[in-house]
Scaffold this motif. Structure first.
Motif, short mmCIF file in Angstrom:
data_model
loop_
_atom_site.label_atom_id
_atom_site.label_comp_id
_atom_site.label_asym_id
_atom_site.label_seq_id
_atom_site.Cartn_x
_atom_site.Cartn_y
_atom_site.Cartn_z
N GLU A 287 -20.31 26.07 -29.75
CA GLU A 287 -20.73 25.22 -31.00
C GLU A 287 -22.08 24.51 -30.36
O GLU A 287 -22.00 23.71 -29.84
CB GLU A 287 -19.69 24.38 -31.20
CG GLU A 287 -20.28 23.42 -32.41
CD GLU A 287 -19.11 22.55 -33.11
OE1 GLU A 287 -19.51 21.92 -33.80
OE2 GLU A 287 -18.10 22.44 -32.51
N ARG A 288 -22.95 24.93 -31.25
CA ARG A 288 -24.44 23.99 -31.25
C ARG A 288 -24.48 23.31 -32.24
O ARG A 288 -24.12 23.46 -33.29
CB ARG A 288 -25.71 25.27 -31.23
CG ARG A 288 -26.97 24.55 -31.31
CD ARG A 288 -28.09 25.50 -31.48
NE ARG A 288 -29.27 25.04 -32.04
CZ ARG A 288 -30.34 25.70 -32.21
NH1 ARG A 288 -30.23 27.16 -32.17
NH2 ARG A 288 -31.46 25.23 -32.63
N CYS A 289 -25.06 21.87 -32.07
CA CYS A 289 -24.83 20.77 -32.90
C CYS A 289 -26.36 20.38 -33.31
O CYS A 289 -27.31 19.99 -32.40
CB CYS A 289 -24.16 19.64 -32.35
SG CYS A 289 -22.44 19.95 -32.32
N ASP A 290 -26.68 20.39 -34.65
CA ASP A 290 -27.83 19.86 -35.29
C ASP A 290 -27.58 18.32 -35.63
O ASP A 290 -26.83 18.01 -36.38
CB ASP A 290 -28.26 20.66 -36.25
CG ASP A 290 -29.55 20.17 -36.95
OD1 ASP A 290 -29.62 19.07 -37.18
OD2 ASP A 290 -30.59 21.02 -37.21
N GLY B 76 -14.02 30.93 -24.73
CA GLY B 76 -14.86 31.69 -23.62
C GLY B 76 -15.75 30.62 -22.73
O GLY B 76 -15.12 29.47 -22.66
N ASP B 77 -16.52 31.44 -22.23
CA ASP B 77 -17.61 30.60 -21.45
C ASP B 77 -18.59 30.04 -22.13
O ASP B 77 -19.17 30.60 -23.22
CB ASP B 77 -18.00 31.65 -20.46
CG ASP B 77 -16.99 32.04 -19.43
OD1 ASP B 77 -15.99 31.40 -19.09
OD2 ASP B 77 -17.30 33.15 -19.08
N GLU B 78 -19.16 29.00 -21.76
CA GLU B 78 -20.44 28.32 -22.21
C GLU B 78 -21.62 29.34 -21.84
O GLU B 78 -21.73 29.70 -20.59
CB GLU B 78 -20.72 26.82 -21.64
CG GLU B 78 -21.87 26.17 -22.24
CD GLU B 78 -21.86 24.65 -21.85
OE1 GLU B 78 -22.80 23.99 -21.61
OE2 GLU B 78 -20.72 24.16 -21.83
N PRO B 79 -22.70 29.58 -22.58
CA PRO B 79 -23.89 30.21 -22.29
C PRO B 79 -24.62 29.25 -21.05
O PRO B 79 -24.55 28.27 -21.05
CB PRO B 79 -24.83 30.06 -23.42
CG PRO B 79 -23.80 29.82 -24.51
CD PRO B 79 -22.64 28.86 -23.94
N MET C 252 -35.07 30.25 -23.03
CA MET C 252 -34.52 29.40 -23.89
C MET C 252 -33.26 28.88 -23.44
O MET C 252 -32.55 29.83 -22.93
CB MET C 252 -34.58 30.15 -25.24
CG MET C 252 -33.81 29.22 -26.28
SD MET C 252 -33.83 30.35 -27.92
CE MET C 252 -35.51 30.27 -28.50
N ASP C 253 -32.94 27.88 -24.01
CA ASP C 253 -31.64 27.27 -23.76
C ASP C 253 -30.80 27.47 -25.26
O ASP C 253 -31.12 26.72 -26.15
CB ASP C 253 -31.52 25.93 -23.51
CG ASP C 253 -30.13 25.22 -23.33
OD1 ASP C 253 -29.20 25.69 -23.51
OD2 ASP C 253 -29.93 23.87 -22.85
N ILE C 254 -30.12 28.70 -25.39
CA ILE C 254 -29.51 29.05 -26.57
C ILE C 254 -28.66 28.06 -27.21
O ILE C 254 -28.30 27.91 -28.28
CB ILE C 254 -29.00 30.36 -26.76
CG1 ILE C 254 -27.59 30.62 -25.80
CG2 ILE C 254 -29.81 31.42 -26.42
CD1 ILE C 254 -27.02 31.85 -25.82
#
Length: 211
Positions: free
Chosen positions: A162-165, A183-186, A201-203
């Motif tokens: 989950e990416r947060c804006d 699962g795993d964090e990128p 990039m940090d996705i």
């Protein structure tokens, strides 16, 4: 169940297909206090003449007071609906995803276009890579578990992040807490293709590192 009554004449944009309902278009909202305070609570939207217009996700903390889920009176808002919407979105892009560059961020779900207002999902690395989700509205936030379950089943991708804006989530009155949902964090840095070039990039955040 909440009931949102639209001001006379303000239902025109809704009938024309606009999925967003602003506070200025609302005559009144009826319901239990706990439901009124619950971001993303399902509400029946009706005209000033009490005719059914839609079911929507209500959020008292947002400038967009409600986001339409469905204009069908016989369609409940439940896990089955979320599953169908996710399935349909993925099916529309299945062929393109299967041939997409695994090093590119490929969009699998695009919010209102897929009937999942506020939800953005991108894939990196194909079915064995990562899904990066943004829950930018209270409605999809409330159904987050159902969304993630459907994504895991339909894509077979084990890693969901989950990416947060921050600006959008705070505007919805939602907490900012980026994390792995499955699962795993990128990794912090991956090579991502943008057009014809690869860039680090940090996705998890969308930050592109200087080259």
């Amino acid at each position: 169940m909440l009931i949102i009554t639209i001001k006379q004449g303000k239902e025109k944009t809704l009938l024309a297909g606009d999925p967003w309902i602003y506070l200025s278009a609302i005559e009144k909202i009826d319901g239990k206090p706990q439901e009124l305070k619950k971001p993303g609570a399902t509400a029946i939207v009706q005209s000033s003449s009490r005719q059914f217009l839609a079911r929507a996700a209500y959020n008292a903390k947002s400038q967009i007071a409600a986001r339409v889920w469905t204009v069908r009176e016989d369609e409940p808002i439940d896990h089955a609906l979320i599953k169908r919407r996710v399935q349909a979105a993925l099916a529309r892009r299945a062929v393109a995803w299967s041939i997409a560059d695994p090093q590119a961020l490929f969009q699998l779900i695009d919010g209102d276009k897929d009937g999942l207002s506020g939800l953005l999902v991108h894939s990196y690395g194909g079915a064995e890579g990562y899904l990066v989700c943004q829950f930018n509205a209270a409605g999809v936030e409330l159904w987050k578990v159902a969304v993630v379950q459907a994504l895991l089943k339909e894509t077979a991708c084990p890693n969901v992040y989950e990416r947060c804006d921050e600006l959008q989530r705070k505007g919805e009155g939602l907490p900012v807490f980026p994390r792995a949902l499955a699962g795993d964090e990128p990794p912090q840095k991956l090579m991502v293709r943008e057009g014809k070039r690869l860039a680090p990039m940090d996705i998890r955040t969308g930050f592109t590192y200087p080259r």
